[in-house]
Design a protein around this motif. Structure first.
Motif, PDB file in Angstrom:
ATOM      1  N   ASN A  28       0.796  -1.241   0.073  1.00 47.93           N
ATOM      2  CA  ASN A  28      -0.096   0.011  -0.027  1.00 47.93           C
ATOM      3  C   ASN A  28       0.884   1.124   0.017  1.00 47.93           C
ATOM      4  N   LEU A  29       1.921   1.151   0.894  1.00 46.76           N
ATOM      5  CA  LEU A  29       2.792   2.506   0.786  1.00 46.76           C
ATOM      6  C   LEU A  29       3.489   2.641  -0.591  1.00 46.76           C
ATOM      7  N   GLU A  30       3.989   1.544  -1.356  1.00 43.58           N
ATOM      8  CA  GLU A  30       4.489   1.382  -2.455  1.00 43.58           C
ATOM      9  C   GLU A  30       3.569   2.050  -3.630  1.00 43.58           C
ATOM     10  N   ALA A  31       2.153   1.662  -3.619  1.00 41.22           N
ATOM     11  CA  ALA A  31       1.338   2.299  -4.401  1.00 41.22           C
ATOM     12  C   ALA A  31       0.763   3.453  -4.165  1.00 41.22           C
ATOM     13  N   GLY A  32       1.072   4.069  -2.840  1.00 43.73           N
ATOM     14  CA  GLY A  32       0.579   5.497  -2.637  1.00 43.73           C
ATOM     15  C   GLY A  32      -0.962   5.144  -2.189  1.00 43.73           C
ATOM     16  N   ASP A  33      -1.230   3.914  -1.580  1.00 43.94           N
ATOM     17  CA  ASP A  33      -2.526   3.933  -1.212  1.00 43.94           C
ATOM     18  C   ASP A  33      -2.898   4.101   0.238  1.00 43.94           C
ATOM     19  N   ILE A  35      -3.854   2.948   4.071  1.00 43.43           N
ATOM     20  CA  ILE A  35      -3.878   1.657   4.976  1.00 43.43           C
ATOM     21  C   ILE A  35      -4.875   1.796   5.892  1.00 43.43           C
ATOM     22  N   THR A  36      -5.757   0.588   5.757  1.00 43.90           N
ATOM     23  CA  THR A  36      -6.725   0.638   6.782  1.00 43.90           C
ATOM     24  C   THR A  36      -6.680  -0.650   7.548  1.00 43.90           C
ATOM     25  N   LEU A  37      -6.494  -0.175   9.000  1.00 43.68           N
ATOM     26  CA  LEU A  37      -6.397  -1.452   9.987  1.00 43.68           C
ATOM     27  C   LEU A  37      -7.791  -1.838  10.602  1.00 43.68           C
ATOM     28  N   GLU A  38      -8.156  -3.018  10.468  1.00 39.85           N
ATOM     29  CA  GLU A  38      -9.297  -3.315  11.338  1.00 39.85           C
ATOM     30  C   GLU A  38      -9.232  -4.742  12.197  1.00 39.85           C
ATOM     31  N   ALA A  39     -10.089  -4.567  13.289  1.00 39.31           N
ATOM     32  CA  ALA A  39      -9.790  -5.853  14.141  1.00 39.31           C
ATOM     33  C   ALA A  39     -11.338  -5.678  14.912  1.00 39.31           C
ATOM     34  N   GLY A  40     -12.104  -6.777  14.795  1.00 38.05           N
ATOM     35  CA  GLY A  40     -13.348  -6.758  15.367  1.00 38.05           C
ATOM     36  C   GLY A  40     -14.163  -5.496  15.079  1.00 38.05           C
ATOM     37  N   ALA A  41     -14.568  -4.687  15.947  1.00 37.02           N
ATOM     38  CA  ALA A  41     -15.312  -3.448  15.766  1.00 37.02           C
ATOM     39  C   ALA A  41     -14.754  -2.312  15.546  1.00 37.02           C
ATOM     40  N   GLN A  42     -13.376  -2.340  15.807  1.00 36.80           N
ATOM     41  CA  GLN A  42     -12.534  -1.151  15.485  1.00 36.80           C
ATOM     42  C   GLN A  42     -12.065  -0.906  13.931  1.00 36.80           C
ATOM     43  N   ALA A  43     -11.915   0.162  13.537  1.00 36.76           N
ATOM     44  CA  ALA A  43     -11.276   0.204  12.024  1.00 36.76           C
ATOM     45  C   ALA A  43     -10.644   1.814  12.289  1.00 36.76           C
ATOM     46  N   VAL A  44      -9.548   1.978  11.432  1.00 34.02           N
ATOM     47  CA  VAL A  44      -8.943   3.223  11.098  1.00 34.02           C
ATOM     48  C   VAL A  44      -8.628   3.198   9.769  1.00 34.02           C
ATOM     49  N   THR A  45      -8.530   4.306   8.854  1.00 36.00           N
ATOM     50  CA  THR A  45      -7.832   4.216   7.569  1.00 36.00           C
ATOM     51  C   THR A  45      -6.968   5.761   7.731  1.00 36.00           C
ATOM     52  N   LEU A  46      -5.709   5.477   7.100  1.00 38.80           N
ATOM     53  CA  LEU A  46      -4.882   6.449   7.230  1.00 38.80           C
ATOM     54  C   LEU A  46      -4.150   6.521   5.732  1.00 38.80           C
ATOM     55  N   GLU A  47      -3.621   7.906   5.505  1.00 35.22           N
ATOM     56  CA  GLU A  47      -2.984   7.933   4.337  1.00 35.22           C
ATOM     57  C   GLU A  47      -1.724   8.814   4.375  1.00 35.22           C
ATOM     58  N   PRO A  48      -0.753   7.968   4.637  1.00 33.44           N
ATOM     59  CA  PRO A  48       0.601   8.566   4.793  1.00 33.44           C
ATOM     60  C   PRO A  48       1.142   9.410   3.688  1.00 33.44           C
ATOM     61  N   PRO A  49       1.857  10.158   3.946  1.00 31.49           N
ATOM     62  CA  PRO A  49       2.345  11.236   2.879  1.00 31.49           C
ATOM     63  C   PRO A  49       3.470  10.390   2.000  1.00 31.49           C
ATOM     64  N   ALA A  50       3.902  10.888   0.955  1.00 35.62           N
ATOM     65  CA  ALA A  50       4.887  10.518   0.148  1.00 35.62           C
ATOM     66  C   ALA A  50       6.168  10.330   0.782  1.00 35.62           C
ATOM     67  N   ASN A  51       6.428  10.949   1.961  1.00 36.59           N
ATOM     68  CA  ASN A  51       7.850  10.987   2.553  1.00 36.59           C
ATOM     69  C   ASN A  51       7.540  11.140   4.204  1.00 36.59           C
ATOM     70  N   PRO A  52       6.985   9.955   4.791  1.00 37.74           N
ATOM     71  CA  PRO A  52       6.696  10.135   6.313  1.00 37.74           C
ATOM     72  C   PRO A  52       8.065   9.972   6.932  1.00 37.74           C
ATOM     73  N   THR A  53       8.196  10.085   8.173  1.00 35.73           N
ATOM     74  CA  THR A  53       9.374   9.832   9.035  1.00 35.73           C
ATOM     75  C   THR A  53       9.199   8.535   9.238  1.00 35.73           C
ATOM     76  N   PHE A  54      10.181   7.583   9.329  1.00 32.88           N
ATOM     77  CA  PHE A  54      10.290   6.207   9.346  1.00 32.88           C
ATOM     78  C   PHE A  54      11.300   6.171  10.624  1.00 32.88           C
ATOM     79  N   GLU A  55      10.792   5.266  11.717  1.00 25.69           N
ATOM     80  CA  GLU A  55      11.267   5.232  13.008  1.00 25.69           C
ATOM     81  C   GLU A  55      11.532   3.868  13.326  1.00 25.69           C
ATOM     82  N   VAL A  56      12.577   3.335  13.372  1.00 28.55           N
ATOM     83  CA  VAL A  56      12.955   1.809  13.908  1.00 28.55           C
ATOM     84  C   VAL A  56      13.582   1.924  15.411  1.00 28.55           C
ATOM     85  N   LYS A  57      13.143   0.712  15.915  1.00 32.57           N
ATOM     86  CA  LYS A  57      13.845   0.846  17.212  1.00 32.57           C
ATOM     87  C   LYS A  57      13.743  -0.838  17.647  1.00 32.57           C
ATOM     88  N   ALA A  58      14.850  -0.998  18.370  1.00 29.85           N
ATOM     89  CA  ALA A  58      15.102  -2.361  19.161  1.00 29.85           C
ATOM     90  C   ALA A  58      15.268  -1.859  20.305  1.00 29.85           C
TER      91      ALA A  58
END
Length: 95
Positions: A28-33, A35-58
């Motif tokens: 979805n990120l690569e296509a520019g689409d 992203i919808t997250l769903e679980a049970g009764a909860q759902a949210v759709t977000l549209e990340p911009p072309a250049n979001p900040t990407f954070e990685v943590k261990a």
């Protein structure tokens, strides 16, 4: 600034299933689409911009002298009211 949780899901699953979810997000990120997250009764759709900040943590949580819990956190972050982020740091590689 207060934090509002829009969606949350936590469950044990196979590495193969985790990879499938991450692959869907990546596709979805690569296509520019949106992203919808769903679980049970909860759902949210977000549209990340072309250049979001990407954070990685261990992380390791737990006592210094004993076993703890390890995690890898991947986070996309962007300002709702702003354009693309211009975060600067070293180039990330994941192997």
């Amino acid at each position: 600034m207060p934090e509002e949780v829009l969606f949350e899901s936590e469950q044990s699953m196979s590495r193969k299933d985790v990879a499938a979810y991450l692959r869907t997000v990546a596709d979805n990120l690569e296509a520019g689409d949106a992203i919808t997250l769903e679980a049970g009764a909860q759902a949210v759709t977000l549209e990340p911009p072309a250049n979001p900040t990407f954070e990685v943590k261990a992380e390791r949580e737990g006592p210094v002298d004993g076993p703890g819990e390890l995690s890898i956190e991947l986070e996309l972050e962007w300002d709702e009211n702003a354009g693309d982020a211009d975060a600067e740091s070293g180039e990330l590689t994941i192997e």
